[in-house]
Enzyme design. Structure first.
Site, PDB file in Angstrom:
ATOM      1  N   ARG A 156      24.543 -41.038  38.131  1.00  0.00           N
ATOM      2  CA  ARG A 156      24.119 -39.756  38.702  1.00  0.00           C
ATOM      3  C   ARG A 156      22.796 -39.886  39.459  1.00  0.00           C
ATOM      4  NH1 ARG A 156      23.968 -36.625  33.155  1.00  0.00           N
ATOM      5  NH2 ARG A 156      22.738 -38.507  32.847  1.00  0.00           N
ATOM      6  N   LYS A 185      32.130 -51.023  23.961  1.00  0.00           N
ATOM      7  CA  LYS A 185      32.177 -50.545  22.583  1.00  0.00           C
ATOM      8  C   LYS A 185      30.940 -49.693  22.326  1.00  0.00           C
ATOM      9  CE  LYS A 185      29.395 -51.938  20.370  1.00  0.00           C
ATOM     10  NZ  LYS A 185      27.941 -51.557  20.344  1.00  0.00           N
ATOM     11  N   ASP A 200      34.214 -56.682  23.745  1.00  0.00           N
ATOM     12  CA  ASP A 200      33.317 -56.849  22.603  1.00  0.00           C
ATOM     13  C   ASP A 200      32.569 -58.135  22.901  1.00  0.00           C
ATOM     14  OD1 ASP A 200      33.304 -56.440  19.086  1.00  0.00           O
ATOM     15  OD2 ASP A 200      32.171 -57.919  20.221  1.00  0.00           O
ATOM     16  N   HIS A 201      31.340 -58.010  23.333  1.00  0.00           N
ATOM     17  CA  HIS A 201      30.695 -59.186  23.915  1.00  0.00           C
ATOM     18  C   HIS A 201      30.479 -60.311  22.906  1.00  0.00           C
ATOM     19  CE1 HIS A 201      26.930 -57.400  22.368  1.00  0.00           C
ATOM     20  NE2 HIS A 201      26.454 -58.615  22.420  1.00  0.00           N
ATOM     21  N   LYS A 218      30.664 -64.887  23.173  1.00  0.00           N
ATOM     22  CA  LYS A 218      29.660 -65.868  22.747  1.00  0.00           C
ATOM     23  C   LYS A 218      30.325 -67.221  22.492  1.00  0.00           C
ATOM     24  CE  LYS A 218      26.521 -62.465  20.690  1.00  0.00           C
ATOM     25  NZ  LYS A 218      25.391 -62.607  21.631  1.00  0.00           N
ATOM     26  N   GLU A 236      18.566 -57.943  13.825  1.00  0.00           N
ATOM     27  CA  GLU A 236      17.791 -57.819  15.058  1.00  0.00           C
ATOM     28  C   GLU A 236      16.355 -57.449  14.729  1.00  0.00           C
ATOM     29  OE1 GLU A 236      19.998 -56.124  18.573  1.00  0.00           O
ATOM     30  OE2 GLU A 236      20.925 -54.967  16.948  1.00  0.00           O
ATOM     31  N   HIS A 238      31.654 -55.733  16.476  1.00  0.00           N
ATOM     32  CA  HIS A 238      31.219 -57.134  16.510  1.00  0.00           C
ATOM     33  C   HIS A 238      31.477 -57.856  15.182  1.00  0.00           C
ATOM     34  CE1 HIS A 238      29.580 -56.005  20.263  1.00  0.00           C
ATOM     35  NE2 HIS A 238      28.374 -55.655  19.872  1.00  0.00           N
ATOM     36  N   LYS A 274      18.551 -53.091  12.529  1.00  0.00           N
ATOM     37  CA  LYS A 274      17.467 -53.113  13.504  1.00  0.00           C
ATOM     38  C   LYS A 274      16.153 -53.343  12.759  1.00  0.00           C
ATOM     39  CE  LYS A 274      19.856 -51.563  17.195  1.00  0.00           C
ATOM     40  NZ  LYS A 274      20.076 -52.376  18.417  1.00  0.00           N
ATOM     41  N   LYS A 330      15.528 -62.267  14.396  1.00  0.00           N
ATOM     42  CA  LYS A 330      16.734 -62.102  15.215  1.00  0.00           C
ATOM     43  C   LYS A 330      17.649 -63.238  14.809  1.00  0.00           C
ATOM     44  CE  LYS A 330      19.456 -61.175  18.874  1.00  0.00           C
ATOM     45  NZ  LYS A 330      20.316 -59.965  18.933  1.00  0.00           N
TER      46      LYS A 330
HETATM   47  N1  LIG Z   1      22.610 -51.651  25.879  1.00  0.00           N
HETATM   48  C1  LIG Z   1      23.259 -52.538  25.110  1.00  0.00           C
HETATM   49  O1  LIG Z   1      22.705 -53.529  24.595  1.00  0.00           O
HETATM   50  C2  LIG Z   1      24.711 -52.379  24.895  1.00  0.00           C
HETATM   51  C3  LIG Z   1      25.373 -51.204  25.289  1.00  0.00           C
HETATM   52  N2  LIG Z   1      26.716 -51.114  25.068  1.00  0.00           N
HETATM   53  C4  LIG Z   1      27.459 -49.915  25.466  1.00  0.00           C
HETATM   54  O2  LIG Z   1      27.350 -49.741  26.873  1.00  0.00           O
HETATM   55  C5  LIG Z   1      27.309 -48.362  27.207  1.00  0.00           C
HETATM   56  C6  LIG Z   1      26.060 -48.084  28.004  1.00  0.00           C
HETATM   57  O3  LIG Z   1      24.982 -48.450  27.204  1.00  0.00           O
HETATM   58  P1  LIG Z   1      23.505 -48.449  27.816  1.00  0.00           P
HETATM   59  O4  LIG Z   1      23.490 -49.056  29.184  1.00  0.00           O
HETATM   60  O5  LIG Z   1      22.631 -49.046  26.781  1.00  0.00           O
HETATM   61  O6  LIG Z   1      23.227 -46.882  27.962  1.00  0.00           O
HETATM   62  P2  LIG Z   1      22.046 -46.180  28.788  1.00  0.00           P
HETATM   63  O7  LIG Z   1      21.817 -44.887  28.127  1.00  0.00           O
HETATM   64  O8  LIG Z   1      20.923 -47.125  29.028  1.00  0.00           O
HETATM   65  O9  LIG Z   1      22.736 -45.911  30.230  1.00  0.00           O
HETATM   66  C7  LIG Z   1      23.738 -44.943  30.352  1.00  0.00           C
HETATM   67  C8  LIG Z   1      24.182 -44.926  31.810  1.00  0.00           C
HETATM   68  O10 LIG Z   1      25.132 -43.906  31.985  1.00  0.00           O
HETATM   69  C9  LIG Z   1      24.727 -43.019  33.049  1.00  0.00           C
HETATM   70  N3  LIG Z   1      25.137 -41.682  32.633  1.00  0.00           N
HETATM   71  C10 LIG Z   1      24.627 -40.949  31.624  1.00  0.00           C
HETATM   72  N4  LIG Z   1      25.278 -39.771  31.547  1.00  0.00           N
HETATM   73  C11 LIG Z   1      26.212 -39.783  32.524  1.00  0.00           C
HETATM   74  C12 LIG Z   1      27.190 -38.859  32.957  1.00  0.00           C
HETATM   75  N5  LIG Z   1      27.324 -37.667  32.374  1.00  0.00           N
HETATM   76  N6  LIG Z   1      27.963 -39.222  33.976  1.00  0.00           N
HETATM   77  C13 LIG Z   1      27.821 -40.414  34.598  1.00  0.00           C
HETATM   78  N7  LIG Z   1      26.909 -41.332  34.219  1.00  0.00           N
HETATM   79  C14 LIG Z   1      26.135 -41.013  33.197  1.00  0.00           C
HETATM   80  C15 LIG Z   1      23.230 -43.175  33.140  1.00  0.00           C
HETATM   81  O11 LIG Z   1      22.781 -43.032  34.454  1.00  0.00           O
HETATM   82  P3  LIG Z   1      22.426 -41.602  35.098  1.00  0.00           P
HETATM   83  O12 LIG Z   1      21.657 -40.826  34.089  1.00  0.00           O
HETATM   84  O13 LIG Z   1      21.660 -41.928  36.350  1.00  0.00           O
HETATM   85  O14 LIG Z   1      23.764 -40.969  35.408  1.00  0.00           O
HETATM   86  C16 LIG Z   1      23.061 -44.656  32.796  1.00  0.00           C
HETATM   87  O15 LIG Z   1      23.299 -45.416  33.968  1.00  0.00           O
HETATM   88  C17 LIG Z   1      27.364 -47.616  25.866  1.00  0.00           C
HETATM   89  O16 LIG Z   1      28.709 -47.278  25.600  1.00  0.00           O
HETATM   90  C18 LIG Z   1      26.919 -48.649  24.852  1.00  0.00           C
HETATM   91  O17 LIG Z   1      27.493 -48.456  23.579  1.00  0.00           O
HETATM   92  C19 LIG Z   1      27.438 -52.116  24.498  1.00  0.00           C
HETATM   93  C20 LIG Z   1      26.817 -53.264  24.116  1.00  0.00           C
HETATM   94  C21 LIG Z   1      25.422 -53.474  24.258  1.00  0.00           C
HETATM   95  O1  LIG Z   2      26.584 -54.048  21.086  1.00  0.00           O
HETATM   96  C1  LIG Z   2      25.401 -54.149  20.799  1.00  0.00           C
HETATM   97  O2  LIG Z   2      24.863 -55.384  20.654  1.00  0.00           O
HETATM   98  C2  LIG Z   2      23.445 -55.558  20.741  1.00  0.00           C
HETATM   99  C3  LIG Z   2      23.121 -56.919  20.133  1.00  0.00           C
HETATM  100  O3  LIG Z   2      23.777 -57.892  20.914  1.00  0.00           O
HETATM  101  P1  LIG Z   2      23.347 -59.421  20.711  1.00  0.00           P
HETATM  102  O4  LIG Z   2      24.272 -60.167  21.614  1.00  0.00           O
HETATM  103  O5  LIG Z   2      21.905 -59.502  21.135  1.00  0.00           O
HETATM  104  O6  LIG Z   2      23.523 -59.733  19.260  1.00  0.00           O
HETATM  105  C4  LIG Z   2      22.692 -54.484  19.992  1.00  0.00           C
HETATM  106  O7  LIG Z   2      21.283 -54.616  20.223  1.00  0.00           O
HETATM  107  C5  LIG Z   2      23.132 -53.121  20.483  1.00  0.00           C
HETATM  108  O8  LIG Z   2      22.512 -52.106  19.692  1.00  0.00           O
HETATM  109  C6  LIG Z   2      24.635 -52.969  20.355  1.00  0.00           C
HETATM  110  O9  LIG Z   2      25.035 -51.793  21.044  1.00  0.00           O
END
Ligand SMILES: NC(=O)C1=CN([C@@H]2O[C@H](COP(=O)(O)OP(=O)(O)OC[C@H]3O[C@@H](n4cnc5c(N)ncnc54)[C@H](OP(=O)(O)O)[C@@H]3O)[C@@H](O)[C@H]2O)C=CC1
Ligand SMILES: O=C1O[C@H](COP(=O)(O)O)[C@@H](O)[C@H](O)[C@H]1O
Length: 492
Positions: free
Chosen positions: A50, A151, A180-181, A185, A219, A243, A343, A348
């Site tokens: 957005r 996920k 599922d990253h 690994k 972590e 995971h 957390k 880690k």
């Molecule tokens: N961060 C991590 O380490 C990991 C995250 N994940 C998963 O990945 C997904 C994203 O995580 P993460 O990047 O950390 O989340 P963030 O909150 O950092 O980012 C969310 C993103 O979604 C966008 N967004 C939020 N609301 C809306 C909406 N209503 N419509 C469209 N876009 C929207 C935001 O951008 P904007 O507000 O500009 O729209 C932003 O780009 C989650 O499902 C999380 O579980 C999985 C593994 C690891």
């Molecule tokens: O999916 C997730 O994984 C990260 C941890 O990933 P790792 O590869 O560094 O073990 C975790 O920090 C995050 O909360 C979770 O959404």
């Protein structure tokens, strides 16, 4: 290192592209694969979110992400410049039908209609169904379109089914890639090699020789500004339901007939189905949950979870979980599989510890300790087997001394260990599902997790505080101690 051939030309459209995951993981992973010649110059990476950014704004953020998350020695300025030329951005709320779809449509229309398209949903899971419906209504789901779901898929079985049904209305199952990253690994994939290429291990891989298994994903980071997502998720949904259960499957499963996707995934599913159910009445016996409070890391004071969430925040969300799971099968009987994630823990560390049974009889002056196999997922990727040897110090007796048979993978193989997303992102382009989660696995995992969450919602397990920088609540130690078992950090 043998170079993999480049994948076919693609358009990667990332929804949620301004988020933590895209900047910290997705863009750096694609850069590495571009640097290694696996991504053609005609490919495009189209971020959407957005936020009202121009392409140049987003390229600037992408460049900063590369500087922050690609090792300096691996970041070649010319390669980075050419990589950033692949990067585009469209300000779009994918979850809204009347959003600025024409901009995305015209950008995609610049490429041949049969180009592989990957729609990567890096947003909150609750948006997946709506985004897929909008893609379909906009005529953007082509024969060559795949969708990647991050996920956790949903927050329980019911919401997961709603998401899978919603996505499944617009994409065939073989074009839905549930990522599922942890499966990306190298060290998790290595479990397949370690177990099924080395009979010396597989012959011992059962309750006959194994006393217990522990799987840890600890972590040191806190919630790191991801409070809005994490406070609705908690450690069980964030790490255990996906995971750690996937790692447990690879540790506990029977040998698959081949490395073909469904051969592997069928065996994983059998493990999930064999998990001992933990009912709401059992949760106090088999589970521990905790929330980090303020603590210390050396001289540094670490804030507690509530403080990290924000002023006057209240929350009963768990940032730590320890569970005694069991895989009820001929192979495992009632061998405990202790799962733990949290957390703000002391280190880690993601690892698997296989604690073997002690010798039934000892002919030595001292009873030799049981063998232990430690599989280090990260950091310090490697495997260590502890063994008893003859103590060489001159005692004119056969005294024992512990020693380790150790493989440190990066040192042993002299190669960079790729980030888990590198292979996974390109496997979607290749159409290879082997390292992705099938719908029935997601459902089986939620079926096991839901009753635990219900028991916690009924307050049947106290939310135990633990100091940030520690190994979690004392109750997690007691969970093992009652069976005479210990977490790895407490072992001699
Ligand atoms: N961060 C991590 O380490 C990991 C995250 N994940 C998963 O990945 C997904 C994203 O995580 P993460 O990047 O950390 O989340 P963030 O909150 O950092 O980012 C969310 C993103 O979604 C966008 N967004 C939020 N609301 C809306 C909406 N209503 N419509 C469209 N876009 C929207 C935001 O951008 P904007 O507000 O500009 O729209 C932003 O780009 C989650 O499902 C999380 O579980 C999985 C593994 C690891
Ligand atoms: O999916 C997730 O994984 C990260 C941890 O990933 P790792 O590869 O560094 O073990 C975790 O920090 C995050 O909360 C979770 O959404």
């Amino acid at each position: 290192m043998a170079q993999l051939p480049p994948v076919d030309i693609f358009d990667y459209i990332v929804f949620g592209a301004t988020g933590d995951l895209t900047m910290r993981k997705l863009l750096p992973a694609l850069y590495y694969r571009y640097r290694d010649g696996q991504i053609p110059d005609e490919a495009r990476i189209i971020g959407t979110a957005r936020s009202p950014l121009s392409r140049a704004d987003f390229q600037g953020r992408a460049e900063k992400a590369l500087h922050n998350f690609v090792k300096p020695a691996d970041l070649d300025p010319d390669t980075a410049r050419r990589f950033l030329d692949l990067v585009h951005y469209v300000s779009l709320n994918g979850a809204e039908a009347d959003s600025t779809w024409p901009a995305l449509k015209s950008l995609l229309a610049e490429a041949p209609a049969d180009r592989i398209r990957v729609y990567y949903l890096a947003t909150a899971p609750g948006l997946y169904g709506q985004i897929c419906e909008n893609l379909s209504n906009q005529g953007l789901v082509t024969e060559q379109s795949r969708v990647v779901l991050e996920k956790p898929i949903g927050t329980d079985l019911q919401s997961a089914n709603a998401i899978n049904d919603g996505v499944g209305r617009h994409f065939p199952e073989n074009h839905i890639f549930r990522i599922d990253h942890y499966l990306g690994k190298e060290t998790v994939q290595n479990l397949i090699a370690l177990r099924f290429a080395n009979p010396v291990f597989e012959r011992l891989w059962s309750s006959d020789a194994i006393e217990y298994v522990q799987i840890t994903a600890a972590e040191t980071v806190g919630v790191e500004g991801r409070g809005p997502y994490y406070d609705k998720s908690g450690a069980l949904r964030d790490m255990i339901q996906n995971h750690l259960l996937q790692v447990l499957c690879l540790v506990a499963m029977d040998p698959p007939g081949s490395l073909e996707a469904d051969s592997l995934r069928n065996e994983k599913l059998k493990v999930l189905h064999a998990l001992r159910p933990i009912t709401p009445d059992d949760v106090a016996t088999y589970t521990v949950r905790g929330q980090y409070t303020c603590g210390k890391e050396g001289d540094k004071t670490l804030a507690g979870y509530l403080e990290d969430l924000g002023e006057d925040a209240t929350s009963s969300t768990e940032t730590f979980v320890a569970i005694r799971a069991e895989v009820h099968s001929w192979r495992w009987g009632a061998v405990p599989f202790y799962l733990r994630s949290g957390k703000r823990m002391a280190e880690k560390c993601s690892e698997i510890v296989i604690q073997f049974k002690a010798a039934p009889w000892s002919i030595f002056a001292t009873k030799p300790p049981a063998n232990r196999l430690v599989i280090r997922i990260q950091p310090d990727e490697g495997v260590t087997l502890s063994v008893s040897t003859k103590d060489p110090t001159p005692t004119d007796s056969l005294a024992l001394r512990q020693a380790d048979i150790d493989i440190a993978f990066e040192k042993a193989f002299g190669t960079r260990y790729p980030d888990s997303y590198e292979r996974l992102l390109l496997d979607v382009v290749r159409g290879d599902p082997v390292l992705f989660i099938r719908r029935d696995e997601v459902e089986a995992a939620w079926r096991w997790a839901d009753p635990i969450l219900q028991g916690w919602a009924e307050d049947k397990v106290k939310l135990e505080p633990y100091p940030a920088g520690s190994w979690g609540p004392e109750a997690a130690r007691a969970l093992l101690a009652r069976s005479g078992h210990q977490w790895h950090e407490d072992m001699a």
